[in-house]
Scaffold this active site. Structure first.
Site, PDB file in Angstrom:
ATOM      1  CE  LYS A  57      16.983  13.012  -5.843  1.00 16.36           C
ATOM      2  NZ  LYS A  57      15.746  12.263  -6.053  1.00 16.36           N
ATOM      3  CB  CYS A  58      22.341  16.796  -0.148  1.00 13.62           C
ATOM      4  SG  CYS A  58      22.943  17.165   1.504  1.00 13.62           S
ATOM      5  N   GLY A  59      21.275  19.704   0.623  1.00 15.32           N
ATOM      6  CA  GLY A  59      21.656  21.099   0.829  1.00 15.32           C
ATOM      7  C   GLY A  59      23.158  21.311   0.676  1.00 15.32           C
TER       8      GLY A  59
END
Length: 194
Positions: free
Chosen positions: A75-77
């Site tokens: 769930k990271c950029g």
């Protein structure tokens, strides 16, 4: 007055002995903590991870291959780097490259809680076919032993500060290089080192 002077002399003498003893203890503790563990660890082949399927991933199984180990998050950029990792895997796996993704919630808690969620997400969104570990700690004193070793080799600057930090291990299990999180897996700097 004589008793007071005698007492102070004895007290000062005992304090000096105590001070020397404490310094000796601290130095011996420091040397065993700083150097003792590293002296016996010659390369990455002494480490293993638990896979996303709860099996052992022994780094010694990859002797003769280059290994890129990446701490990941779902769930990271930077999560789209999974696509680049898969591309790199497909292009170089037959030339001796092994990629291992190490999902971790250490940075802003950007990983799922359950390993099964990570497995489902990476398969569905990126069709990952290279090895993934179970969710693992990569920073701090409770980090996985590989990360304690690699972080020591890389130094403070080269240790993970965010998701998708990369460590490169050569064909003999030696630490070679680190690459910061924003460095794409397919970047020329990584390709050249591989």
């Amino acid at each position: 007055m004589n008793n007071l002077a005698k007492f102070l002399t004895q007290f000062t003498s005992k304090m000096k002995i105590l001070k020397i003893t404490l310094i000796s203890l601290l130095l011996s503790s420091f040397s065993s903590l700083s150097f003792g563990a590293n002296m016996t660890i010659s390369n990455a082949y002494q480490f293993s991870f638990t896979s996303i399927d709860n099996k052992a991933i022994n780094l010694s199984d990859f002797k003769g291959k280059v290994v890129l180990i990446v701490n990941t998050a779902s769930k990271c950029g930077l999560t789209p780097q999974y696509k680049d990792l898969q591309e790199l895997h497909e292009k170089y796996k037959d030339k001796g490259l092994v990629i291992i993704a190490v999902p971790s919630a250490d940075f802003a808690n950007q990983e799922f809680v359950q390993t099964s969620q990570v497995k489902e997400f990476t398969a569905k969104e990126f069709r990952i076919t290279f090895p993934l570990t179970a969710i693992t700690k990569v920073k701090g004193e409770n980090a996985h032993p590989f990360y304690l070793w690699a972080n020591d080799k890389a130094g403070f600057i080269g240790s993970p500060k965010w998701n998708f930090h990369k460590y490169l291990i050569d064909k003999n299990g030696n630490f070679v290089a680190w690459f910061s999180s924003p460095t794409k897996p397919t970047s020329p700097i990584i390709i050249k080192k591989i």
